[in-house]
Write a protein that holds these residues in place. Sequence first.
Motif: not given
Ligand SMILES: [Mg+2]
Lengths: 259, 324
Positions: A44, A174-175
């Motif tokens: 991240s 991000d995910e």
């Molecule tokens: Mg992360």
Amino acid sequence: MAKRIDITDLNIHYGAFEAVSGVNLAVEPRSVTALIGPSGCGKSTVLRSLNRMIEVIPNARVDGKVLLDGQDIYGEDVDPVNVRRVIGMVFQRPNPFPTMSIYDNVIAGIKLEKRRSKKADNDDIVERSLRAANLWGEVKDRLGRPGAGLSGGQQQRLCIARAIAVEPQVVLMDEPCSALDPISTLAIEELITQLREEYTIVIVTHNMQQAARISDTTAFFNLSGAGKAGHLIEVGPTQRMFSNPEEKATEDYISGRFG
Amino acid sequence: MAQQTLSQPDEVSIKGASVRRGDKVFFNLARSAGIFMLLLTGSIGLFLLWKAIPSLQSNTGNFFTTQTWFPDSTPPLFGIAALAFGTLMTSVIAMVIAVPVAIGIALFIAFYANRRIASSLGFVVDLLAAVPSIIFGLWGLSVLMPNMQGFVEWLSTYFGWIPIFANPEEVYTKSILIAGVVLAIMILPTISAVTREVFLQVPRGHMEASLALGATRWEMIRMVVFPFGKPGMISASMLGLGRALGETIAVALILSAVFEINWQITEPGGNTFAANIALKWNEAGTNGLSALIASGLVLFIITLLVNMVARWIISRRKDYSGAN
Ligand SMILES: [Mg+2]
Ligand SMILES: Nc1ncnc2c1ncn2[C@@H]1O[C@H](COP(=O)(O)OP(=O)(O)OP(=O)(O)O)[C@@H](O)[C@H]1O
């Protein structure tokens, strides 16, 4: 529209703590690059450094170069606000603006760019973005309803529509599926595969199958130990990374023999 | 417990309501507190009305339009016109000054200042919010009023062409404007402290979403913070307005108690419900007391109305309240 990103010697600190060190990575235009690795290895952090969102965190510091088609986004005369307008971002938790309708959510970025845009133009942009995000059919009759009233998967697709409405060069994710059910995940994976035709996409994921399914390039990050900085261990075409990784750590991680 | 249930499975029942005793006690406690508050408010209103009726019946003028206050003379003649005007005017001035400044301070503390400045400034604001109003009154009378004279003079000299700033008598103290400014300073910390708390509640994810779209900090504030914080900002302002409407001592010290509506707010004069009650109570006769209570009833109703309007504004856009 899509641009390439070249990362050289990237180091990122949070205060005195070095979170990632020595990252060199090239992201090709019109491709999907997946960042994988164990929790806390700095995925991240790296992702947020690509559109300078890292600077929202008070004591974060970035050293090294991030070039967008050759131009350093951390250059002296570069405004982070402008960087974020060309490099969009989708977050782990869907975050549509709760006080806005679905329609207003989609054109939120457009409104920032030009104060007054024509209603007809906006209508076009909303429809095009929602179609691109595979959401148009589900919401076309309730564009005036609050965005927060949608299901989690729909909200995430709304966030993707919002990010692509401004026609960015790059989309960072991000995910994006980690809070979603398998069906919504599949919908978003399909969407990413379509978006790849037009955009440069960098995605963080914990799901190995997902990385294998949707990405062209995979970058594996790892920690050298607890409390140490994360490193980029290996990067390569996804197929090769999953069938024949060069590093032992990559093989261990991918085959699930790791953390 | 767990073992018991295991060994005697037939005792486990899914029938019946599963309300715990604590829940029940708390529910009843909360409900009776709510009912009690309603009864209390209602009985205060009834009490005021009951006590006000004798003077209202004896009044020879119109209670709402008369601009004098002689409830104890024969025949009694009094009305709240000037009181209502003074109360609303000082409060409006206070709100016009205090709300934008208070929100500005709250924004600065929540989004612009670095951590050290933010926390010390926040501490000072909280402290000021707790200062009793008599202190503000004394300060307004002895420090602010003398120092404001120059500004008021400047205002009426150069902006005297706007009717409310005209001041032909050229006396610049004890005016509604100064009372309004003192009230503004008094309610500013309250409004600021509450709005800052509201701003700090804005979900990080929404702020990041707007920044990631390329919003500047101010654009982020307009896009996310204000819409999310609107109900809280209104509540905070109403809290301040309530305090300004009912403020007694600070206003009584500053205004020169005149029972006349004067739109020229830089001239001496003006009066408010609360200040008038405080000033007149001790010297009032039977009918005078009843008349003061009647004026108090009007203030009570105005405050209730203000709060109801605020509730209504807040509830109008529930769908978009950001609370979900
Ligand atoms: Mg992360
Ligand atoms: N705001 C912050 N302040 C200080 N340290 C941070 C902050 N955010 C992250 N870190 C630290 O930086 C390191 C990398 O964090 P990061 O969130 O990038 O990891 P990640 O690879 O995304 O992990 P995950 O897979 O769990 O999301 C971690 O050690 C983390 O504790």
